[in-house]
Design a protein around this motif. Structure first.
Motif, PDB file in Angstrom:
ATOM      1  N   GLY A  73     -21.452   5.715   5.418  1.00  0.00           N
ATOM      2  CA  GLY A  73     -22.142   6.845   4.809  1.00  0.00           C
ATOM      3  C   GLY A  73     -23.442   7.198   5.498  1.00  0.00           C
ATOM      4  N   ALA A  74     -23.505   7.034   6.831  1.00  0.00           N
ATOM      5  CA  ALA A  74     -24.722   7.385   7.550  1.00  0.00           C
ATOM      6  C   ALA A  74     -24.750   8.883   7.829  1.00  0.00           C
ATOM      7  CB  ALA A  74     -24.792   6.603   8.861  1.00  0.00           C
ATOM      8  N   VAL A  75     -25.911   9.493   7.651  1.00  0.00           N
ATOM      9  CA  VAL A  75     -26.086  10.915   7.959  1.00  0.00           C
ATOM     10  C   VAL A  75     -25.878  11.094   9.461  1.00  0.00           C
ATOM     11  CG1 VAL A  75     -27.790  12.772   8.034  1.00  0.00           C
ATOM     12  CG2 VAL A  75     -27.678  11.254   6.046  1.00  0.00           C
ATOM     13  N   PRO A  76     -25.172  12.057   9.951  1.00  0.00           N
ATOM     14  CA  PRO A  76     -24.541  13.196   9.276  1.00  0.00           C
ATOM     15  C   PRO A  76     -23.072  12.978   8.888  1.00  0.00           C
ATOM     16  CG  PRO A  76     -24.478  13.531  11.631  1.00  0.00           C
ATOM     17  CD  PRO A  76     -25.079  12.181  11.413  1.00  0.00           C
ATOM     18  N   HIS A 131     -22.026  11.420   6.254  1.00  0.00           N
ATOM     19  CA  HIS A 131     -22.062  10.907   4.889  1.00  0.00           C
ATOM     20  C   HIS A 131     -21.407  11.843   3.884  1.00  0.00           C
ATOM     21  CE1 HIS A 131     -25.038  13.983   4.983  1.00  0.00           C
ATOM     22  NE2 HIS A 131     -25.029  13.994   3.681  1.00  0.00           N
ATOM     23  N   VAL A 132     -21.039  13.072   4.284  1.00  0.00           N
ATOM     24  CA  VAL A 132     -20.767  14.116   3.285  1.00  0.00           C
ATOM     25  C   VAL A 132     -19.732  13.740   2.235  1.00  0.00           C
ATOM     26  CG1 VAL A 132     -21.562  16.137   4.518  1.00  0.00           C
ATOM     27  CG2 VAL A 132     -19.331  15.200   5.005  1.00  0.00           C
ATOM     28  N   TRP A 133     -18.795  12.855   2.597  1.00  0.00           N
ATOM     29  CA  TRP A 133     -17.786  12.478   1.598  1.00  0.00           C
ATOM     30  C   TRP A 133     -18.386  11.609   0.501  1.00  0.00           C
ATOM     31  CZ3 TRP A 133     -16.738   7.336   0.682  1.00  0.00           C
ATOM     32  CH2 TRP A 133     -17.262   6.435   1.615  1.00  0.00           C
ATOM     33  N   LEU A 134     -19.439  10.848   0.866  1.00  0.00           N
ATOM     34  CA  LEU A 134     -19.932   9.798  -0.032  1.00  0.00           C
ATOM     35  C   LEU A 134     -20.497  10.343  -1.344  1.00  0.00           C
ATOM     36  CD1 LEU A 134     -21.656   6.608   1.250  1.00  0.00           C
ATOM     37  CD2 LEU A 134     -22.338   7.627  -0.880  1.00  0.00           C
ATOM     38  N   HIS A 183     -32.522  13.362  -1.307  1.00  0.00           N
ATOM     39  CA  HIS A 183     -31.503  13.937  -2.187  1.00  0.00           C
ATOM     40  C   HIS A 183     -31.394  13.161  -3.487  1.00  0.00           C
ATOM     41  CE1 HIS A 183     -29.414  17.444  -0.726  1.00  0.00           C
ATOM     42  NE2 HIS A 183     -29.731  17.052   0.489  1.00  0.00           N
ATOM     43  N   ALA A 184     -31.601  11.834  -3.415  1.00  0.00           N
ATOM     44  CA  ALA A 184     -31.575  11.059  -4.651  1.00  0.00           C
ATOM     45  C   ALA A 184     -32.701  11.532  -5.568  1.00  0.00           C
ATOM     46  CB  ALA A 184     -31.726   9.573  -4.358  1.00  0.00           C
ATOM     47  N   ALA A 185     -33.863  11.810  -4.979  1.00  0.00           N
ATOM     48  CA  ALA A 185     -34.989  12.261  -5.800  1.00  0.00           C
ATOM     49  C   ALA A 185     -34.723  13.630  -6.399  1.00  0.00           C
ATOM     50  CB  ALA A 185     -36.267  12.269  -4.970  1.00  0.00           C
ATOM     51  N   THR A 231     -29.665  15.524 -10.167  1.00  0.00           N
ATOM     52  CA  THR A 231     -29.769  15.403 -11.613  1.00  0.00           C
ATOM     53  C   THR A 231     -28.510  14.798 -12.201  1.00  0.00           C
ATOM     54  OG1 THR A 231     -28.971  17.647 -11.834  1.00  0.00           O
ATOM     55  CG2 THR A 231     -31.332  17.336 -11.851  1.00  0.00           C
ATOM     56  N   ASP A 232     -27.476  14.645 -11.408  1.00  0.00           N
ATOM     57  CA  ASP A 232     -26.272  13.949 -11.840  1.00  0.00           C
ATOM     58  C   ASP A 232     -26.501  12.466 -11.554  1.00  0.00           C
ATOM     59  OD1 ASP A 232     -23.841  12.563 -11.627  1.00  0.00           O
ATOM     60  OD2 ASP A 232     -22.741  14.432 -11.447  1.00  0.00           O
ATOM     61  N   LEU A 233     -26.385  11.642 -12.602  1.00  0.00           N
ATOM     62  CA  LEU A 233     -26.774  10.237 -12.462  1.00  0.00           C
ATOM     63  C   LEU A 233     -26.009   9.541 -11.338  1.00  0.00           C
ATOM     64  CD1 LEU A 233     -28.483   7.969 -13.523  1.00  0.00           C
ATOM     65  CD2 LEU A 233     -26.829   7.569 -15.313  1.00  0.00           C
ATOM     66  N   LYS A 234     -24.687   9.747 -11.283  1.00  0.00           N
ATOM     67  CA  LYS A 234     -23.923   9.024 -10.268  1.00  0.00           C
ATOM     68  C   LYS A 234     -24.116   9.616  -8.870  1.00  0.00           C
ATOM     69  CE  LYS A 234     -19.880   7.089 -11.309  1.00  0.00           C
ATOM     70  NZ  LYS A 234     -18.484   6.993 -11.829  1.00  0.00           N
ATOM     71  N   ARG A 235     -24.373  10.916  -8.813  1.00  0.00           N
ATOM     72  CA  ARG A 235     -24.652  11.526  -7.519  1.00  0.00           C
ATOM     73  C   ARG A 235     -25.977  10.990  -6.973  1.00  0.00           C
ATOM     74  NH1 ARG A 235     -22.955  16.153  -4.650  1.00  0.00           N
ATOM     75  NH2 ARG A 235     -24.684  17.277  -3.711  1.00  0.00           N
ATOM     76  N   LEU A 236     -26.931  10.832  -7.877  1.00  0.00           N
ATOM     77  CA  LEU A 236     -28.225  10.242  -7.500  1.00  0.00           C
ATOM     78  C   LEU A 236     -28.002   8.844  -6.911  1.00  0.00           C
ATOM     79  CD1 LEU A 236     -31.311  10.246  -9.840  1.00  0.00           C
ATOM     80  CD2 LEU A 236     -30.650   8.170  -8.741  1.00  0.00           C
ATOM     81  N   LEU A 237     -27.156   8.067  -7.591  1.00  0.00           N
ATOM     82  CA  LEU A 237     -26.894   6.716  -7.099  1.00  0.00           C
ATOM     83  C   LEU A 237     -26.188   6.758  -5.751  1.00  0.00           C
ATOM     84  CD1 LEU A 237     -25.728   4.949 -10.384  1.00  0.00           C
ATOM     85  CD2 LEU A 237     -27.937   4.817  -9.268  1.00  0.00           C
ATOM     86  N   ALA A 238     -25.280   7.716  -5.586  1.00  0.00           N
ATOM     87  CA  ALA A 238     -24.545   7.804  -4.320  1.00  0.00           C
ATOM     88  C   ALA A 238     -25.502   8.142  -3.174  1.00  0.00           C
ATOM     89  CB  ALA A 238     -23.451   8.861  -4.427  1.00  0.00           C
ATOM     90  N   TYR A 239     -26.400   9.095  -3.407  1.00  0.00           N
ATOM     91  CA  TYR A 239     -27.361   9.422  -2.344  1.00  0.00           C
ATOM     92  C   TYR A 239     -28.289   8.246  -2.075  1.00  0.00           C
ATOM     93  CZ  TYR A 239     -26.293  14.241  -1.293  1.00  0.00           C
ATOM     94  OH  TYR A 239     -25.692  15.361  -0.838  1.00  0.00           O
TER      95      TYR A 239
END
Lengths: 328, 672
Positions: B222-225, B227-230, B290-292, B295-303
């Motif tokens: 999941g390294a940028v760039p 990472h988009v699937w993650l 992006h984590a900061a 607003t979606d809890l799991k998306r925050l965790l994924a980022y």
């Protein structure tokens, strides 16, 4: 440098003596913080042509607040009760391990830059969570603003001190101070001057002074720190006020000892410690006076201009490290 | 002995998958959960023996796969990844028993969790190209199926699965190509023989192999760039699967980079590792930001996973660069720090994803803007999630702090090396570490403060309830790990040191003195988190006691509850509370150049006069800028090419005959 640290280890006083020194540092910060705030208020008042409150006003306020009734907002959880305590405790531990009076840490190597910066972060996180706990508009808004500013100022603080750590080849704070004492020539090096500017900006932001935040504002919409603690009252507010003033004293003391290390006790008896205390008080008072004069002469920045100031501080800190590497 | 335990573990996880598929619906979850937990324990024992003794084991069976057979070798590096997977897997298996119990779990969903777990346990032991690629592809396949478990209820899941499938297969193709090049060169597909032949490899060929495999491994990590699937797939998977993906599967990307770069290719040249470090810096910054803003809890965790993988990659890149420059001892230290952070990330991210699953389960949503006040209804979940959130924010006394400190020490002392390029990379790493620290703290204050504190913002959050004990046990196991490794980080250093020296081919980490804390004697750095924790507790008790001692009338002693301040206005509602979106707004505005939020403001006017607004609607989205600027044009170009090609077959038989004739003529001309 290696020599300086080696002597630190060799001639260590007993554990109890070191713990005693740490406790003295904590007491100095606990008493000194409110006094520094009083001094700054006095200097501001005088510069504006007023008499101003006495310098001990901060201590009197604390005395008044702890005797009041404890009131908490409805809907708050245990976090609201814990947050002020955590703020004070984290500032106290940071004060205990920072080389304020002596370069002998209470435990060999407990006094790392990273420890102190992240203990300060712990206090900020506790306050922000406390601000969110009441579930009000202002508490959350203050927490959001404080964390935003903290998110930019913490890295600048860390990297700014690391500029000195790279020079001293250790991130141990007493080690850095001891090395600066051993190499007076370093004090005028370009990376130190750059780092000094960066850290002054950071300290102003971290302690919520003008131009970043106005501690004496009464308008909720412009508040940062004050909005976050709007729900605190009585003993809780006393703890928050105390914690904040301890952070101010700690940061000013750290700044003073990192850049002007003279007077920090490197050898060690009781009388020398008292002398070190007097020198520390003079140095921090001078820094506090300068901040107060800046406060009188500048206006508060718009909230969204503050990050630019802080980003400037961060960039200066990175440049300071780079300069240190290039000029080595 | 260690081989037997490991193989029993693999077998048990595989059998758990079979049980999940075969048992009747009522017993399915329990049977699969218990067996896969037992398998994790057995694998942990096996990997633990390798880690403690330092002796690898090898198994070869010709019977399982025709032509190639299966080669398994578990050295300390691989064993570390197996051990981490086993611990997170144990927690996820416990958790899954309670997690599935509310709905009727399908056969596939129940079976795929242990199957996925078994493949993740298998990959680090694979010791030949064929075994590795088969294990790798099985992992992709089982995780894809596990991800799709809830596709009937959530249409977003299909989209996420498409992205994941495409990215993981492009990555696998790149890895396969790279490994096949190596195997052809060594004329053997065994990793051991390939490693023996690495000296005869020319630098350009080795670089091609490294870059090809890096593409595959970095996309898995999941390294940028790449990472988009993650941030699509990890949130859409059921929570135990999310925990396994973020806590264990991304690690294998890091494992692959180390295995190929250091072991099979022997360390290579400086720029490889600078490239890895650059990927790390970009991921750390982009992920944290992006984590900061999420607003979606799991998306925050994924980022935040992207962010932490970035920190690990900074460490791996710095270690490789230092080793390439000849500083093996320091390189070992930096790699140890990176592996330590990887272990810690598995623990806190596992606990956070399981906590997020509990929230979604209890409140019916994972949108932070609709949560709030969960600490009252779900105190145990709040404590576990809180420990994870504070640990990932690197607060002293928890594990994130210990590994970030060690990483920083390694980078700081790397400045003594004499390569200007390495120094610049280290400086970028230090800056990234510093800046992600503040951003991560903001992100997790938001997650914890908006999600669990304050007042509930929706009916779901108001009526939430604590989750089942088995789910709590899973979360508590990982949270306890965060506390233990935070207070006494010294206990795992020996094990990590063995893994790091195996990863760097003999570069034993420098200067770590055994103890409970972290002590770098020769580098003048040490921390004793246990003492900091004791100090904090003492200070807390003293401050609390001092307040109790203040003379006060009896009626003022208990804290009174009163309405919160609302500028003199009464009747505050949860609608006036700050939301996660508003909380992130200042930061989003500061970093608008990177985040590029989309704003959409619509004002309709009252029918009577244009001077009076009727309704105002405001929409805001923070999409992934990398996805929009890099991937969308590629997708658009492929789509355009496809549409162009569709014009060719228009249904006319004459045209098809003409094509056939033209092709025949062309072939004849070419052959003649």
């Amino acid at each position: 440098m290696t020599g300086a640290l080696a002597t630190l280890g060799a001639a260590s006083p007993s554990l109890w003596a070191r713990i005693g020194t740490s406790v003295l540092q904590v007491v100095a910060v606990v008493v000194g913080g409110p006094l520094l705030l009083g001094l700054m208020a006095k200097i501001r008042a005088r510069a504006e042509g007023r008499m101003g409150p006495p310098i001990t006003q901060g201590l009197s306020d604390l005395r008044k607040l702890v005797r009041k009734e404890a009131i908490r907002a409805e809907h708050t959880s245990a976090v609201a009760a814990l947050a002020p305590l955590v703020l004070v405790a984290s500032a106290a531990v940071a004060a205990a391990v920072t080389p304020l009076l002596t370069t002998r840490p209470v435990v060999a190597g407990g006094a790392d830059v990273f420890v102190v910066v992240y203990l300060l972060l712990m206090g900020s996180v506790a306050l922000a969570l406390g601000g969110l706990d009441a579930g009000t508009a202002f508490g959350g808004m203050g927490a959001s603003r404080a964390m935003t500013i903290g998110a930019i100022s913490e890295p600048a603080l860390l990297v700014g001190i690391l500029a000195l750590a790279v020079q001293a080849r250790t991130s141990n704070l007493p080690g850095i101070v001891a090395a600066s004492l051993a190499h007076p020539g370093w004090l005028a090096s370009p990376q130190r001057l750059l780092a000094l500017v960066a850290l002054v900006v950071v300290v102003i932001a971290e302690t919520g002074r003008i131009p970043v935040d106005n501690p004496s504002t009464h308008l909720e919409l412009t508040m940062i720190h004050e909005a976050m603690v709007l729900e605190q009252a009585g003993p809780d507010l006393a703890l928050v006020t105390l914690g904040e003033s301890m952070r101010l004293a700690l940061l000013l003391g750290l700044l003073a000892n990192l850049f002007f290390p003279w007077g920090v006790d490197a050898s060690g008896s009781g009388l020398v410690l008292l002398a070190a205390l007097a020198v520390l008080a003079a140095k921090t008072a001078a820094l506090a006076g300068m901040i107060a004069l800046v406060e009188v002469s500048t206006a508060k920045l718009r909230l969204f201009r503050v990050p630019e100031l802080l980003a400037g501080g961060f960039v200066l800190a990175v440049v300071a490290v780079t300069t240190g590497l290039v000029t080595r | 002995m260690s081989a037997t335990a490991y193989l029993i573990g693999l077998g048990a996880a595989g059998a758990a998958a079979l049980l999940g598929a075969l048992l009747p619906a009522r017993r399915r979850l329990f049977g699969a959960g218990v067996l896969s937990a037992a398998g994790c324990l057995a694998a942990l024992v096996g990997a633990g023996q390798v880690l403690v003794s330092g002796h690898p084991f090898s198994v070869h069976t010709a019977e399982v796969l025709p032509l190639t057979g299966v080669d398994l070798t578990l050295d300390p590096l691989g064993a570390l990844f197996v051990a981490v997977t086993a611990i997170v897997g144990l927690a996820a298996s416990c958790y899954a028993v309670g997690y599935g119990a509310h709905g009727a779990p399908s056969r596939t969903a129940t079976a795929m969790l242990p199957a996925f777990l078994a493949t993740v346990l298998l990959v680090p032991a694979a010791a030949s190209v064929a075994t590795f690629m088969i294990a790798w592809e099985l992992m992709a396949l089982t995780s894809l199926l596990a991800l799709l478990a809830e596709h009937r209820r959530r249409p977003e899941t299909r989209d996420a699965a498409q992205w994941y499938a495409a990215m993981t297969h492009v990555g696998a193709a790149a890895i396969l190509l790279g490994l096949v090049l190596l195997a052809t060169h060594a004329d053997s597909q065994s990793f051991a023989i390939i490693a023996e032949h690495r000296r005869q490899l020319s630098v350009p060929l080795a670089s091609v192999v490294f870059v090809l495999t890096l593409v595959g491994f970095a996309s898995k990590a999941g390294a940028v760039p790449l990472h988009v699937w993650l941030p699509r797939a990890h949130p859409e998977a059921p929570s135990p699967v999310s925990a396994l993906m973020s806590g264990t599967m991304v690690n294998l990307g890091v494992y692959g980079i180390l295995r190929v770069g250091e072991d099979l290719l022997g360390g290579g040249v400086l720029w490889w590792w600078l490239l890895v470090a650059a990927l790390g810096v970009a991921s750390a910054f982009f992920g944290a930001l992006h984590a900061a803003a999420s607003t979606d809890l799991k998306r925050l965790l994924a980022y935040s996973t992207v962010d932490n993988v970035g920190l690990v990659l900074i460490g791996v890149g710095a270690a490789g660069a230092l080793a390439a420059g000849g500083e093996r001892g320091l390189a070992g230290l930096v790699l140890l720090a990176a592996l330590f952070h990887l272990v810690n990330h598995a623990l806190f991210k596992g606990s956070l994803f399981l906590g997020a699953g509990a929230v979604q389960h209890a409140a019916g949503t994972r949108d932070l803007d609709a949560l709030g006040g969960l600490a009252r209804q779900m105190p145990a979940t709040a404590v576990c999630f809180g420990i994870g959130a504070l640990a990932i924010s690197a607060l002293p006394g928890l594990n994130g702090f210990a590994s970030e400190w060690l990483l920083l020490q390694g980078l700081l002392h790397g400045f003594a090396s004499h390569s200007a390029v390495t120094e610049a990379a280290l400086l970028a790493g230090v800056a990234a570490l510093a800046i992600t620290g503040g951003l991560t703290a903001t992100a997790f204050v938001k997650a914890l403060g908006v999600g669990f504190l304050g007042q509930p913002r929706s009916e779901g959050a108001r009526t939430a309830h604590e989750v089942r004990p088995s789910m709590l046990a899973g979360m508590a196991l990982l949270a306890a790990g965060c506390v233990v490794l935070g207070v006494v980080p010294g206990v795992v250093l020996a094990v990590l040191g063995r893994a790091a020296s195996a990863g760097l081919a003999g570069g034993a980490p420098k200067a770590l003195r055994p103890g409970l804390g972290l002590d770098l004697t020769s580098l003048h750095g040490a921390i004793e988190p246990a003492l900091v924790v004791v100090g904090l507790l003492v200070a807390l008790v003293v401050a609390w006691g001092a307040l109790r001692l203040v003379p006060r009338p009896a009626e003022l002693r208990r804290a009174r509850r009163a309405e919160a301040w609302g500028c003199g206005r009464e009747l505050q509602t949860a609608r006036m509370e700050i939301t996660a979106t508003s909380f992130a707004e200042p930061l989003q505005r500061v970093f608008a150049d990177v985040l590029r939020p989309d704003h959409d403001l619509e004002v309709s006017h009252a029918a009577e006069s244009r001077y009076f607004p009727g309704a105002i609607s405001f929409h805001q989205r923070v999409d992934d800028a990398v996805e929009r600027l890099v991937y969308q044009p590629v997708i658009a170009a492929v789509g355009w090419w496809g549409r162009l090609a569709r014009r060719v077959p228009n249904g006319s038989v004459h045209r098809y005959l003409a094509f056939g004739f033209a092709a025949l003529v062309l072939v004849l001309v070419v052959l003649a």
